[in-house]
Design a protein around this motif. Structure first.
Motif, mmCIF file in Angstrom:
data_model
loop_
_atom_site.group_PDB
_atom_site.id
_atom_site.type_symbol
_atom_site.label_atom_id
_atom_site.label_comp_id
_atom_site.label_asym_id
_atom_site.label_seq_id
_atom_site.Cartn_x
_atom_site.Cartn_y
_atom_site.Cartn_z
ATOM 1 N N SER A 84 -10.019 3.776 5.244
ATOM 2 C CA SER A 84 -10.025 2.461 5.869
ATOM 3 C C SER A 84 -9.666 2.554 7.341
ATOM 4 O O SER A 84 -9.020 3.514 7.786
ATOM 5 C CB SER A 84 -9.033 1.523 5.166
ATOM 6 O OG SER A 84 -7.707 2.011 5.291
ATOM 7 N N GLU A 116 -23.716 2.161 10.100
ATOM 8 C CA GLU A 116 -22.301 2.288 9.751
ATOM 9 C C GLU A 116 -22.081 3.425 8.761
ATOM 10 O O GLU A 116 -21.093 4.164 8.856
ATOM 11 C CB GLU A 116 -21.788 0.965 9.162
ATOM 12 C CG GLU A 116 -21.686 -0.183 10.152
ATOM 13 C CD GLU A 116 -23.014 -0.881 10.402
ATOM 14 O OE1 GLU A 116 -23.044 -1.827 11.209
ATOM 15 O OE2 GLU A 116 -24.025 -0.488 9.765
ATOM 16 N N LYS A 127 -20.472 -9.378 8.391
ATOM 17 C CA LYS A 127 -19.412 -9.757 7.457
ATOM 18 C C LYS A 127 -19.041 -8.647 6.480
ATOM 19 O O LYS A 127 -17.961 -8.675 5.894
ATOM 20 C CB LYS A 127 -19.855 -10.995 6.667
ATOM 21 C CG LYS A 127 -20.040 -12.229 7.537
ATOM 22 C CD LYS A 127 -20.446 -13.418 6.682
ATOM 23 C CE LYS A 127 -20.625 -14.670 7.550
ATOM 24 N NZ LYS A 127 -21.025 -15.843 6.730
ATOM 25 N N ARG A 128 -19.929 -7.697 6.293
ATOM 26 C CA ARG A 128 -19.671 -6.639 5.311
ATOM 27 C C ARG A 128 -18.503 -5.769 5.745
ATOM 28 O O ARG A 128 -18.346 -5.446 6.923
ATOM 29 C CB ARG A 128 -20.924 -5.782 5.145
ATOM 30 C CG ARG A 128 -20.802 -4.654 4.126
ATOM 31 C CD ARG A 128 -22.140 -3.954 3.987
ATOM 32 N NE ARG A 128 -22.040 -2.730 3.230
ATOM 33 C CZ ARG A 128 -23.053 -1.878 3.039
ATOM 34 N NH1 ARG A 128 -24.240 -2.170 3.548
ATOM 35 N NH2 ARG A 128 -22.894 -0.769 2.345
ATOM 36 N N SER A 129 -17.671 -5.362 4.798
ATOM 37 C CA SER A 129 -16.509 -4.531 5.130
ATOM 38 C C SER A 129 -16.397 -3.277 4.268
ATOM 39 O O SER A 129 -15.543 -2.435 4.516
ATOM 40 C CB SER A 129 -15.219 -5.346 4.971
ATOM 41 O OG SER A 129 -15.097 -5.845 3.649
ATOM 42 N N ASN A 130 -17.227 -3.136 3.242
ATOM 43 C CA ASN A 130 -17.227 -1.934 2.405
ATOM 44 C C ASN A 130 -18.528 -1.171 2.603
ATOM 45 O O ASN A 130 -19.616 -1.711 2.400
ATOM 46 C CB ASN A 130 -17.077 -2.297 0.922
ATOM 47 C CG ASN A 130 -15.695 -2.827 0.605
ATOM 48 O OD1 ASN A 130 -14.749 -2.617 1.356
ATOM 49 N ND2 ASN A 130 -15.576 -3.530 -0.500
ATOM 50 N N TRP A 131 -18.396 0.115 2.979
ATOM 51 C CA TRP A 131 -19.565 0.940 3.278
ATOM 52 C C TRP A 131 -19.501 2.204 2.431
ATOM 53 O O TRP A 131 -18.470 2.859 2.369
ATOM 54 C CB TRP A 131 -19.587 1.291 4.765
ATOM 55 C CG TRP A 131 -19.392 0.098 5.645
ATOM 56 C CD1 TRP A 131 -18.203 -0.396 6.097
ATOM 57 C CD2 TRP A 131 -20.408 -0.769 6.163
ATOM 58 N NE1 TRP A 131 -18.407 -1.516 6.862
ATOM 59 C CE2 TRP A 131 -19.761 -1.766 6.925
ATOM 60 C CE3 TRP A 131 -21.798 -0.791 6.060
ATOM 61 C CZ2 TRP A 131 -20.451 -2.772 7.576
ATOM 62 C CZ3 TRP A 131 -22.493 -1.795 6.710
ATOM 63 C CH2 TRP A 131 -21.832 -2.776 7.456
ATOM 64 N N MET A 189 -13.577 1.208 4.138
ATOM 65 C CA MET A 189 -13.333 -0.216 4.278
ATOM 66 C C MET A 189 -12.972 -0.520 5.729
ATOM 67 O O MET A 189 -11.968 -0.008 6.236
ATOM 68 C CB MET A 189 -12.212 -0.662 3.345
ATOM 69 C CG MET A 189 -12.523 -0.453 1.870
ATOM 70 S SD MET A 189 -11.282 -1.171 0.763
ATOM 71 C CE MET A 189 -9.823 -0.241 1.270
ATOM 72 N N GLY A 190 -13.794 -1.279 6.364
ATOM 73 C CA GLY A 190 -13.537 -1.628 7.755
ATOM 74 C C GLY A 190 -14.675 -2.439 8.337
ATOM 75 O O GLY A 190 -15.769 -2.492 7.782
ATOM 76 N N LYS A 191 -14.398 -3.070 9.458
ATOM 77 C CA LYS A 191 -15.405 -3.864 10.148
ATOM 78 C C LYS A 191 -16.282 -2.967 11.017
ATOM 79 O O LYS A 191 -15.796 -2.034 11.653
ATOM 80 C CB LYS A 191 -14.746 -4.943 11.008
ATOM 81 C CG LYS A 191 -14.026 -6.006 10.207
ATOM 82 C CD LYS A 191 -15.007 -6.797 9.338
ATOM 83 C CE LYS A 191 -14.291 -7.908 8.572
ATOM 84 N NZ LYS A 191 -15.245 -8.677 7.718
ATOM 85 N N SER A 192 -17.556 -3.263 11.033
ATOM 86 C CA SER A 192 -18.502 -2.477 11.805
ATOM 87 C C SER A 192 -18.198 -2.545 13.289
ATOM 88 O O SER A 192 -17.941 -3.619 13.840
ATOM 89 C CB SER A 192 -19.924 -2.993 11.554
ATOM 90 O OG SER A 192 -20.839 -2.395 12.454
ATOM 91 N N LYS A 218 -20.366 -6.309 15.356
ATOM 92 C CA LYS A 218 -19.045 -6.926 15.238
ATOM 93 C C LYS A 218 -19.058 -8.224 14.439
ATOM 94 O O LYS A 218 -18.030 -8.631 13.902
ATOM 95 C CB LYS A 218 -18.467 -7.160 16.631
ATOM 96 C CG LYS A 218 -18.186 -5.860 17.374
ATOM 97 C CD LYS A 218 -17.531 -6.107 18.716
ATOM 98 C CE LYS A 218 -17.229 -4.797 19.408
ATOM 99 N NZ LYS A 218 -16.579 -4.979 20.736
#
Length: 232
Positions: free
Chosen positions: A200, A15, A88-92, A78-81, A85
């Motif tokens: 995002s 990601e 749970k992580r959303s910050n990369w 900030m987003g879903k992988s 899918k």
């Protein structure tokens, strides 16, 4: 003014490699708006199409420092992988750092010292009779190559230049990568909580910070108005 800049996913997952590719595109678009010249020195492709592990750029221009104020540090997306899918992580996070005290190598054939010698091993009637083999040394770095592919000294000389350039740049890139890892280790953990830019969504929209304090001013005005009304 010249500066070497690294955009890197560090040891981040796929990601983060995707974020590097996205950020590079926006970075280059803004560079054009600031009349800054750039040259991509090295890029390391990611593990999937349209991803990058890192890219190193040489920037040239008068307004580089002002431009980089809004870029150097950690970048957050900030987003879903889209690769995992259920993750749970959303910050990369990725990093953009300046590689200091490491000047760009200007490879010039004038800096090469050539020595001719007899070829070694099998190679026909010219072996051990005519000086057709060539040893080329890049004097500023001490890197050297030995070429005896052809029976022609001129052809071996041409090949030695190409191979020497590849070798010198290879050593330079290794040093870049080592410096990048050092920078990443030293700075990323500190800066993660305070990214210089945040994007995002899959469309990679920039999240702007409201620095006008408009809301705060309106709140203060209303409080002051209410205070005056209480006095009356």
């Amino acid at each position: 003014m010249e500066k070497l800049i690294q955009i890197t996913s560090g040891r981040g997952p796929l990601e983060c490699q995707w974020v590097v590719a996205k950020v590079l595109k926006i970075f280059l678009e803004e560079i054009k708006q600031h009349t800054i010249d750039y040259e991509i020195i090295h890029r390391e492709n990611g593990d999937e199409n349209l991803t990058l592990k890192s890219v190193t750029l040489l920037l040239k221009g008068k307004e580089i420092n002002n431009f980089l104020k809004g870029w150097l540090g950690s970048i957050c997306w900030m987003g879903k992988s889209t690769f995992r899918k259920l993750h749970k992580r959303s910050n990369w996070f990725i990093g953009i750092f300046e590689l200091e005290n490491l000047g760009k190598i200007d490879f010039n054939e004038k800096d090469i010292q050539f020595q001719t010698t007899r070829s070694q091993g099998s190679g026909g009637q010219n072996v051990n009779k005519v000086n057709t083999a060539v040893r080329a040394t890049h004097m500023p770095t001490g890197q050297a190559v030995f070429v005896q592919d052809s029976r022609s000294q001129l052809e071996n000389k041409k090949r030695s230049v190409l191979r020497l350039k590849e070798k010198v740049m290879g050593v330079y890139i290794q040093e870049l990568e080592r410096r990048v890892q050092e920078t990443w280790t030293q700075h990323l953990q500190v800066q993660r909580g305070n990214p210089v830019r945040t994007f995002s969504g899959t469309d990679f929209k920039k999240n702007y910070k409201d620095t006008s304090f408009k809301k705060e001013r309106n709140t203060l005005k209303n409080e002051l108005k209410n205070y005056k009304n209480d006095l009356n």
